[in-house]
Design a protein around this motif. Structure first.
Motif, PDB file in Angstrom:
ATOM      1  N   SER A   1     -10.231   1.002  -1.808  1.00 55.67           N
ATOM      2  CA  SER A   1      -8.900   0.451  -2.101  1.00 55.67           C
ATOM      3  C   SER A   1      -8.925  -0.687  -1.174  1.00 55.67           C
ATOM      4  O   SER A   1      -8.969  -0.445   0.024  1.00 55.67           O
ATOM      5  N   VAL A   2      -9.341  -1.903  -1.459  1.00 57.82           N
ATOM      6  CA  VAL A   2      -9.662  -3.017  -0.607  1.00 57.82           C
ATOM      7  C   VAL A   2      -8.784  -4.408  -0.967  1.00 57.82           C
ATOM      8  O   VAL A   2      -8.758  -4.824  -2.062  1.00 57.82           O
ATOM      9  N   GLY A   3      -8.163  -5.048   0.065  1.00 58.21           N
ATOM     10  CA  GLY A   3      -7.092  -6.154  -0.100  1.00 58.21           C
ATOM     11  C   GLY A   3      -6.519  -6.471   1.144  1.00 58.21           C
ATOM     12  O   GLY A   3      -6.665  -5.776   2.232  1.00 58.21           O
ATOM     13  N   PRO A   4      -5.723  -7.598   0.972  1.00 56.13           N
ATOM     14  CA  PRO A   4      -5.065  -8.056   2.130  1.00 56.13           C
ATOM     15  C   PRO A   4      -3.778  -6.996   2.433  1.00 56.13           C
ATOM     16  O   PRO A   4      -3.624  -6.432   1.596  1.00 56.13           O
ATOM     17  N   PRO A   5      -3.155  -7.439   3.490  1.00 52.06           N
ATOM     18  CA  PRO A   5      -1.977  -6.336   3.917  1.00 52.06           C
ATOM     19  C   PRO A   5      -0.979  -6.536   2.822  1.00 52.06           C
ATOM     20  O   PRO A   5      -0.826  -7.668   2.143  1.00 52.06           O
TER      21      PRO A   5
ATOM     22  N   ARG B   1     -15.823  -0.796 -10.829  1.00 53.80           N
ATOM     23  CA  ARG B   1     -14.504  -1.494 -10.659  1.00 53.80           C
ATOM     24  C   ARG B   1     -13.445  -0.332 -11.441  1.00 53.80           C
ATOM     25  O   ARG B   1     -13.625   0.095 -12.390  1.00 53.80           O
ATOM     26  N   VAL B   2     -12.231  -0.181 -10.904  1.00 50.39           N
ATOM     27  CA  VAL B   2     -11.444   0.840 -11.604  1.00 50.39           C
ATOM     28  C   VAL B   2     -10.069  -0.171 -11.778  1.00 50.39           C
ATOM     29  O   VAL B   2      -9.693  -0.885 -10.736  1.00 50.39           O
ATOM     30  N   PRO B   3      -9.617   0.113 -12.881  1.00 53.92           N
ATOM     31  CA  PRO B   3      -8.279  -0.942 -13.209  1.00 53.92           C
ATOM     32  C   PRO B   3      -7.113  -0.339 -12.299  1.00 53.92           C
ATOM     33  O   PRO B   3      -7.274   0.721 -11.685  1.00 53.92           O
ATOM     34  N   ARG B   4      -6.328  -1.328 -11.933  1.00 50.77           N
ATOM     35  CA  ARG B   4      -5.182  -0.854 -10.971  1.00 50.77           C
ATOM     36  C   ARG B   4      -4.316   0.061 -11.792  1.00 50.77           C
ATOM     37  O   ARG B   4      -4.045   0.070 -12.924  1.00 50.77           O
ATOM     38  N   GLY B   5      -3.584   0.823 -10.877  1.00 45.83           N
ATOM     39  CA  GLY B   5      -2.642   1.842 -11.503  1.00 45.83           C
ATOM     40  C   GLY B   5      -1.249   0.763 -11.824  1.00 45.83           C
ATOM     41  O   GLY B   5      -1.199  -0.509 -11.481  1.00 45.83           O
ATOM     42  N   LEU B   6      -0.318   1.374 -12.580  1.00 48.05           N
ATOM     43  CA  LEU B   6       0.764   0.510 -12.875  1.00 48.05           C
ATOM     44  C   LEU B   6       1.444  -0.188 -11.612  1.00 48.05           C
ATOM     45  O   LEU B   6       1.907  -1.082 -11.626  1.00 48.05           O
ATOM     46  N   THR B   7       1.846   0.917 -10.687  1.00 48.65           N
ATOM     47  CA  THR B   7       2.715   0.567  -9.464  1.00 48.65           C
ATOM     48  C   THR B   7       1.885  -0.620  -8.729  1.00 48.65           C
ATOM     49  O   THR B   7       2.823  -1.476  -7.967  1.00 48.65           O
ATOM     50  N   SER B   8       0.687  -0.824  -8.881  1.00 44.99           N
ATOM     51  CA  SER B   8       0.055  -2.022  -7.763  1.00 44.99           C
ATOM     52  C   SER B   8      -0.299  -3.036  -8.919  1.00 44.99           C
ATOM     53  O   SER B   8      -0.953  -3.772  -8.495  1.00 44.99           O
ATOM     54  N   ILE B   9       0.486  -3.302  -9.891  1.00 48.63           N
ATOM     55  CA  ILE B   9       0.155  -4.447 -11.084  1.00 48.63           C
ATOM     56  C   ILE B   9       0.423  -5.544 -10.296  1.00 48.63           C
ATOM     57  O   ILE B   9      -0.103  -6.645 -10.688  1.00 48.63           O
ATOM     58  N   LEU B  10       1.285  -5.626  -9.182  1.00 48.78           N
ATOM     59  CA  LEU B  10       1.629  -6.939  -8.807  1.00 48.78           C
ATOM     60  C   LEU B  10       0.798  -7.631  -7.661  1.00 48.78           C
ATOM     61  O   LEU B  10       0.951  -8.566  -7.237  1.00 48.78           O
ATOM     62  N   SER B  11      -0.071  -6.512  -7.187  1.00 45.51           N
ATOM     63  CA  SER B  11      -0.903  -6.704  -6.064  1.00 45.51           C
ATOM     64  C   SER B  11      -2.055  -7.428  -6.423  1.00 45.51           C
ATOM     65  O   SER B  11      -3.178  -6.395  -6.445  1.00 45.51           O
ATOM     66  N   LEU B  12      -2.373  -8.456  -7.109  1.00 43.27           N
ATOM     67  CA  LEU B  12      -3.447  -8.712  -7.763  1.00 43.27           C
ATOM     68  C   LEU B  12      -4.491  -9.022  -6.853  1.00 43.27           C
ATOM     69  O   LEU B  12      -5.931  -9.153  -7.374  1.00 43.27           O
ATOM     70  N   SER B  13      -4.511  -9.174  -5.850  1.00 46.50           N
ATOM     71  CA  SER B  13      -5.623  -9.237  -4.777  1.00 46.50           C
ATOM     72  C   SER B  13      -6.075  -8.102  -4.510  1.00 46.50           C
ATOM     73  O   SER B  13      -7.377  -8.243  -3.717  1.00 46.50           O
ATOM     74  N   ARG B  14      -5.710  -7.061  -4.601  1.00 47.80           N
ATOM     75  CA  ARG B  14      -6.372  -5.939  -4.070  1.00 47.80           C
ATOM     76  C   ARG B  14      -7.264  -5.421  -5.172  1.00 47.80           C
ATOM     77  O   ARG B  14      -7.075  -5.489  -6.522  1.00 47.80           O
ATOM     78  N   GLN B  15      -8.458  -4.795  -4.741  1.00 48.40           N
ATOM     79  CA  GLN B  15      -9.267  -4.290  -5.775  1.00 48.40           C
ATOM     80  C   GLN B  15      -9.406  -2.732  -5.589  1.00 48.40           C
ATOM     81  O   GLN B  15      -9.518  -2.280  -4.279  1.00 48.40           O
ATOM     82  N   TYR B  16      -9.859  -2.155  -6.626  1.00 46.15           N
ATOM     83  CA  TYR B  16     -10.218  -0.784  -6.453  1.00 46.15           C
ATOM     84  C   TYR B  16     -11.413  -0.425  -7.142  1.00 46.15           C
ATOM     85  O   TYR B  16     -11.715  -0.880  -8.240  1.00 46.15           O
ATOM     86  N   TYR B  17     -12.533   0.532  -6.489  1.00 41.22           N
ATOM     87  CA  TYR B  17     -13.760   0.698  -6.850  1.00 41.22           C
ATOM     88  C   TYR B  17     -14.123   2.034  -6.648  1.00 41.22           C
ATOM     89  O   TYR B  17     -13.846   2.480  -5.571  1.00 41.22           O
ATOM     90  N   THR B  18     -15.287   2.635  -7.223  1.00 43.55           N
ATOM     91  CA  THR B  18     -15.864   3.789  -6.916  1.00 43.55           C
ATOM     92  C   THR B  18     -17.331   3.353  -6.676  1.00 43.55           C
ATOM     93  O   THR B  18     -17.821   2.623  -7.528  1.00 43.55           O
TER      94      THR B  18
ATOM     95  N   PHE C   1      -3.152 -10.068 -15.719  1.00 50.53           N
ATOM     96  CA  PHE C   1      -4.103  -8.579 -15.176  1.00 50.53           C
ATOM     97  C   PHE C   1      -5.349  -8.399 -16.189  1.00 50.53           C
ATOM     98  O   PHE C   1      -6.232  -8.016 -15.799  1.00 50.53           O
ATOM     99  N   ARG C   2      -4.790  -8.341 -17.436  1.00 52.40           N
ATOM    100  CA  ARG C   2      -5.764  -7.922 -18.524  1.00 52.40           C
ATOM    101  C   ARG C   2      -6.945  -8.801 -18.515  1.00 52.40           C
ATOM    102  O   ARG C   2      -7.792  -8.277 -18.780  1.00 52.40           O
ATOM    103  N   LYS C   3      -6.597 -10.210 -18.483  1.00 49.66           N
ATOM    104  CA  LYS C   3      -7.573 -11.104 -18.515  1.00 49.66           C
ATOM    105  C   LYS C   3      -8.805 -10.914 -17.387  1.00 49.66           C
ATOM    106  O   LYS C   3      -9.809 -10.956 -17.479  1.00 49.66           O
ATOM    107  N   LYS C   4      -7.994 -10.535 -16.104  1.00 48.60           N
ATOM    108  CA  LYS C   4      -9.108 -10.503 -15.105  1.00 48.60           C
ATOM    109  C   LYS C   4      -9.674  -9.282 -15.108  1.00 48.60           C
ATOM    110  O   LYS C   4     -10.945  -9.238 -14.752  1.00 48.60           O
ATOM    111  N   ALA C   5      -9.141  -8.061 -15.760  1.00 46.11           N
ATOM    112  CA  ALA C   5      -9.750  -6.764 -15.993  1.00 46.11           C
ATOM    113  C   ALA C   5     -10.897  -7.132 -16.583  1.00 46.11           C
ATOM    114  O   ALA C   5     -11.825  -6.231 -16.828  1.00 46.11           O
ATOM    115  N   ARG C   6     -10.711  -7.722 -17.808  1.00 48.61           N
ATOM    116  CA  ARG C   6     -12.002  -7.960 -18.598  1.00 48.61           C
ATOM    117  C   ARG C   6     -12.883  -8.848 -18.295  1.00 48.61           C
ATOM    118  O   ARG C   6     -14.163  -8.773 -18.632  1.00 48.61           O
TER     119      ARG C   6
END
Ligand code: NAD
Length: 567
Positions: free
Chosen positions: A486-490, A132-149, A561-566
């Motif tokens: 990068s995966v999530g709803p529209p 899992r990769v942390p969200r960038g700052l600009t996508s901080i408000l799209s909590l339902s989107r996941q990023y991973y490699t 966000f920090r809580k979720k990332a942890r």
């Protein structure tokens, strides 16, 4: 020439060297015992058409193999591990005949291979995972989107091997590539062709595995045809010269290229070294083990002047203890076998002649009888000689007297190679401080070669010694490439990432840039300050309220966000 017919083994399986009756006019590679000169079979060299066909087939098979869950690939590969364990005696017979090394040294090769395979199969589920990769700052408000490699295979990997450890330098690389989900084209060395055929037959004993590996026997022409067939990744172990040729051909086709190439490993003996141990291991690692034909053999020795005479005497006394000969028995009485082939003997002879012409003196040894060579100690050497600059790859130990540790470091680094180095001192801190300054990929303090036996300790060189790594996570992971998701709803209309897609958002993006990246409070709050100063009293009150609400919401979201990332 026909391959010798062997009886099935105790399990009724086909022999590891099978029979071929017809050559059809094609090039044959003879199997030659370097100790006796006996020719005990041959294999047909692969044709360009066979190489191209194998490439196509492995390309098609790659989708099937990579689609298997990792645990399934591990299960199948563990069967190969079992087959190897079942075939130890059969294999040491072949390697001993093919290469000249004793069956005990052949068994050590198998032991090291098995230890690596066991580790890789156990650790693969931990290594080959998505991250899992942390969200960038600009996508901080799209909590339902996941990023991973995730790690994905290259496709078809070509593994081109050398002859000096014809099993250990081929099988772990092939298995690592398979583990990572690739199919593999394997070209064993033509010099140890019997071992190559033996490995092919081992794979055939695992029917679930053999459709995903194809062996192409032959020399440089076959190697070149493999590169031309455009595999997705090339892994070569061999000489610098071959590395350069293959690198060039690979670059023309933009094929990623990994290589483990030659070495000219220095050993530094400091004044406070345990001289007797240093001398004993110098002879073992520089001359006796594999008859000096190791990429990490001690190839040159720098001894500080205070202990030079003592060290030289001890090395000569150790060299005298080495017995030389060949036996096909498991209980071999000899320390050293033959050189593996004529080319190696010629390189050694050329280096010795060049050194002697430039003033070097053979202090012990020097005689070659057929392919059997004495451990040879050379003194009065310097860096004008090939013996100190080129890879000799034989039981030759050139020893040079140096003024002090700094002088030793300078000479050790005066090399185009950078594989391993050895530093001897009873003061381990001092030895490490010296070793720290050496331009190499592997360091041993107060021992030789042992690092190679540690399956999880990355191995590989710098400079012209190559760019690949064998052993451990590094070996397996180099056969993968990352794919990012990068995966999530529209996106929602108020997501920052949606908003900045609209025109006329310069002000907003600038405000965000200053807020997130400002290094002072003033920089961060500048947009709000500017807006505030330009406003009427009523708007000022509004701005203050909106800013407070926005700051509170942002703080809440960041905490969330920090809580979720942890988690
Ligand atoms: P080599 O370069 O002669 O051959 C290596 C392999 O490359 C062989 O299979 C050969 O057929 C193939 N080859 C040759 N020309 C080719 C071409 N044009 N295109 C494609 N393939 C080609 O090396 P070698 O004599 O078999 O092996 C000894 C060398 O390998 C030494 O230099 C040794 O230091 C090095 N080596 C390095 C490591 C390491 O881990 N760094 C380990 C073992 C051996």
């Amino acid at each position: 020439m026909k391959q010798t017919t062997s009886a099935p083994n105790g399990n009724g399986e086909a022999p590891l060297l099978n029979t071929k009756d017809e050559t059809g006019g094609r090039t044959e590679i003879p199997f030659t015992n370097p100790a006796t000169g006996e020719q005990f079979g041959s294999v047909l060299e692969a044709t360009a058409e066979e190489v191209a066909k194998a490439r196509r087939e492995m390309g098609a098979a790659a989708a099937v193999w990579s689609a298997k869950p990792l645990q399934e690939r591990v299960r199948i590969l563990r069967k190969l591990q079992g087959v190897i364990v079942d075939s130890l005696d059969e294999m040491t017979v072949v390697i001993n005949k093919d290469h000249g090394k004793s069956r005990q040294e052949a068994l050590i090769e198998l032991f090291m291979t098995l230890e690596k395979l066991q580790l890789y199969f156990a650790k693969a589920p931990e290594w080959l995972v998505s991250r899992r990769v942390p969200r960038g700052l600009t996508s901080i408000l799209s909590l339902s989107r996941q990023y991973y490699t995730e790690v994905m295979p290259y496709g078809v990997v070509a593994v081109i091997g050398p002859w000096n450890y014809p099993f250990e330098l081929v099988v772990p690389a092939v298995c690592s590539a398979l583990l990572a989900g690739n199919t593999v084209l394997v070209k064993p060395s033509e010099v140890s062709a019997a071992t190559g055929v033996m490995i092919e037959n081992l794979f055939k004993r695992v029917p679930e595995l053999s459709p995903f590996v194809r062996f192409l026997h032959g020399g440089p022409t076959v190697g070149a045809a493999i590169v031309q067939a455009q595999p997705d990744l090339i892994f070569l172990t061999g000489s610098v010269r071959t590395g350069q040729i293959v690198a060039q051909a690979a670059a023309e086709r933009m094929i990623p290229f990994l290589c483990e190439l030659g070495g000219k490993d220095p050993m530094i003996v400091l004044d406070d070294a345990d001289i007797l141990s240093a001398a004993r291991e110098c002879v073992w690692g520089g001359a006796a083990f594999n008859t000096g034909q190791s990429c990490v053999a001690v190839e040159r020795v720098y001894v500080v002047k205070e202990v030079y005479d003592q060290f030289l005497d001890a090395v000569i006394s150790e060299a005298k203890k080495q017995s030389i000969g060949y036996s096909p028995d498991t209980n071999n009485p000899y320390h050293m076998g033959p050189l593996t082939f004529e080319r190696q003997k010629n390189i050694i002879a050329e280096h010795l002649q060049d050194a002697q012409e430039k003033g070097a003196r053979i202090a012990y040894g020097g005689t070659i009888d057929g392919l059997f060579m004495e451990p040879t100690v050379v003194v009065d050497v310097d860096h004008t000689m090939k013996l100190m600059k080129e890879e000799t790859f034989g039981p030759v130990i050139p020893i040079m007297k140096v003024d002090d540790e700094l002088h030793a470091i300078q000479l050790a680094n005066d090399s185009k190679f950078g594989l391993g180095a050895y530093v001897w001192s009873r003061n381990e801190d001092r030895a490490q401080r010296v070793a720290q300054q050496l331009q190499v990929g592997v360091v041993n303090v107060n021992d030789v070669l042992v690092n190679y036996a540690v399956p999880d300790l990355a191995f590989g060189g710098v400079k012209l010694s190559g760019n690949a790594r064998t052993h451990g996570r590094e070996e397996v992971m180099q056969f993968t490439q990352p794919r990012s998701w990068s995966v999530g709803p529209p996106p929602l209309p108020f997501d920052p990432l949606t908003m900045i897609r609209q025109p006329n958002r310069y002000g907003m993006i600038k405000a965000m840039t200053q807020f997130f990246f400002g290094v002072t409070a003033q920089q961060r709050l500048q947009p709000a300050t500017e807006a505030f100063e330009e406003s009427t009293t009523v708007r000022k009150a509004g701005i203050m309220a909106v800013t407070a609400a926005a700051a509170a919401s942002l703080a809440t979201l960041l905490a969330l966000f920090r809580k979720k990332a942890r988690q």
